[in-house]
Design an enzyme around this catalytic site. Structure first.
Site, PDB file in Angstrom:
ATOM      1  CB  CYS A 103      -5.928  -0.303   7.872  1.00  0.00           C
ATOM      2  SG  CYS A 103      -5.983  -0.493   6.080  1.00  0.00           S
ATOM      3  CB  CYS A 105      -0.935  -0.018   1.207  1.00  0.00           C
ATOM      4  SG  CYS A 105      -1.919   1.485   1.354  1.00  0.00           S
TER       5      CYS A 105
END
Ligand SMILES: Nc1ncnc2c1ncn2[C@@H]1O[C@H](COP(=O)(O)OP(=O)(O)OP(=O)(O)O)[C@@H](O)[C@H]1O
Length: 356
Positions: free
Chosen positions: A194, A97
């Site tokens: 997350c 990411c």
């Protein structure tokens, strides 16, 4: 922080403590800040983080942009995460990411607005060494995030401003409360991945099709049957707890064989040791410093403190062979490896084969 003429900066704002304090410090340093919050993922539609980021920007009188990338995130990060486990590998979603999504997006949005700098609340620093920019560890050893940023190209690092790089988390919380941002000061640290903060096994069960993960055999190293597992994606190399097989000694996952839906256990950690592995998708800001280097080079394969001495060579099929000076246990394909000399990140890659 450096003094620059055009002091406009685009800051990634998650609504959390770190990026909020980063905004305050950037303003203190004379930057004209614009905040951007990416909608990567929202657990059960929770958008409180957007309100928090918006509220902070309004208190600081800075413009705030919301940018929806949920579809890209799902396609490139979440799907990759699930697929890697289904291939019997150990994924690194935060590394991917940061290197492929978050920072390239910050740069793209900054370019569109002709904003010269991009910033975050990462606990990392940067340094210009031998004509190249390098990511450098953050001053707080417990918060250092340099391990996730080995893949950033020069045109991104050159534009990065990292206001938290020389601070500890404790100091960051103090700054927030000294400046009257009490909600910011007391926010909990985000934990783990997350979109999957808890047990990844539960997540995989919920997000894979029926029949994708099925029970199969557990063998010892000599292929003697030891028991049944719930599905090989629920196991990682080196795992020693929750194996579903009990003996009067410690057992470790040595191998995962997706084609056979089999898991191999060893009863000695030394059986998991290797002195070499190979990297694909590698990135080295200064290849000549790493390849064939005689000087002390460290490779880390985990976020937490670790220091494995190594040498690195380029193979004919364009992979990096990492030769460890001492054997290392529990190296898994899919994991990231990052090279360091002292506190400087010298690049890294993705482990795609383990063994000599
Ligand atoms: N949704 C998001 N939109 C924009 N930037 C983000 C977002 N999430 C994280 N970032 C940026 O990346 C940095 C590192 O994020 P990460 O989630 O690893 O750390 P964190 O310690 O939880 O940060 P924070 O306390 O700011 O939430 C953040 O400080 C922020 O600058």
């Amino acid at each position: 922080m450096e003094k620059e003429k055009d002091k406009r900066v685009l800051l990634g704002m998650s609504g959390g403590t770190d990026s909020s304090v980063a905004a305050i410090l950037l303003q203190d340093a004379g930057y004209e800040v614009t905040g951007v919050t990416f909608r990567f993922y929202e657990k059960e539609g929770d958008t409180a983080y957007l309100d928090d980021a918006r509220e902070l920007c309004s208190r600081l009188h800075i413009p705030h942009i919301v940018y929806d990338v949920r579809e890209v995130f799902r396609k490139h990060i979440i799907t990759y995460f699930i697929d890697e486990y289904l291939k019997g590998r150990t994924p690194v979603p935060c590394t991917l990411c940061n290197n492929r999504l978050k920072w390239p997006l910050l740069k793209r949005l900054a370019d569109e607005r002709e904003i010269p700098f991009i910033a975050s609340g990462h606990y990392v620093q940067k340094r210009f060494i031998g004509e190249r920019w390098h990511i450098v560890q953050g001053a707080d050893p417990d918060k250092d995030q340099s391990f996730f940023l080995w893949g950033l190209p020069q045109d991104i690092i050159a534009r990065m401003v990292l206001p938290l790089g020389n601070l500890t988390k404790t100091r960051v919380r103090e700054i927030a409360s000294e400046r009257g941002f009490l909600k910011v000061a007391s926010k909990r640290d985000s934990l783990g991945v997350c979109f999957c903060p808890g047990d990844y096994r539960t997540y995989l069960r919920r997000h894979t099709q029926a029949g994708a993960i099925v029970p199969g055999p557990i063998f010892d190293e000599r292929r003697n049957y030891m028991g049944t597992h719930e599905g090989y994606p629920f196991y990682t190399i080196g795992q020693r707890r929750g194996l579903g097989v009990y003996r009067n000694k410690a057992l470790f996952v040595k191998e995962i064989i997706p084609e056979e839906n089999a898991v191999i256990l060893a009863d000695d950690l030394r059986a998991l040791e290797h002195t070499a592995f190979y990297l694909s998708h590698w990135h080295l800001p200064a290849p000549e410093v790493v390849l064939g280097s005689q000087a002390e080079l460290i490779v880390k394969i985990r976020y937490r403190k670790q220091a494995n001495r190594c040498s690195v060579v380029l193979t004919p099929d364009n992979r990096l062979q990492v030769r460890l000076h001492e054997p290392l246990a529990s190296i898994a394909c899919g994991q990231a490896a990052a090279f360091y000399r002292g506190d400087i990140v010298l690049g890294g890659g993705i482990i795609d084969r383990v063994g000599e």
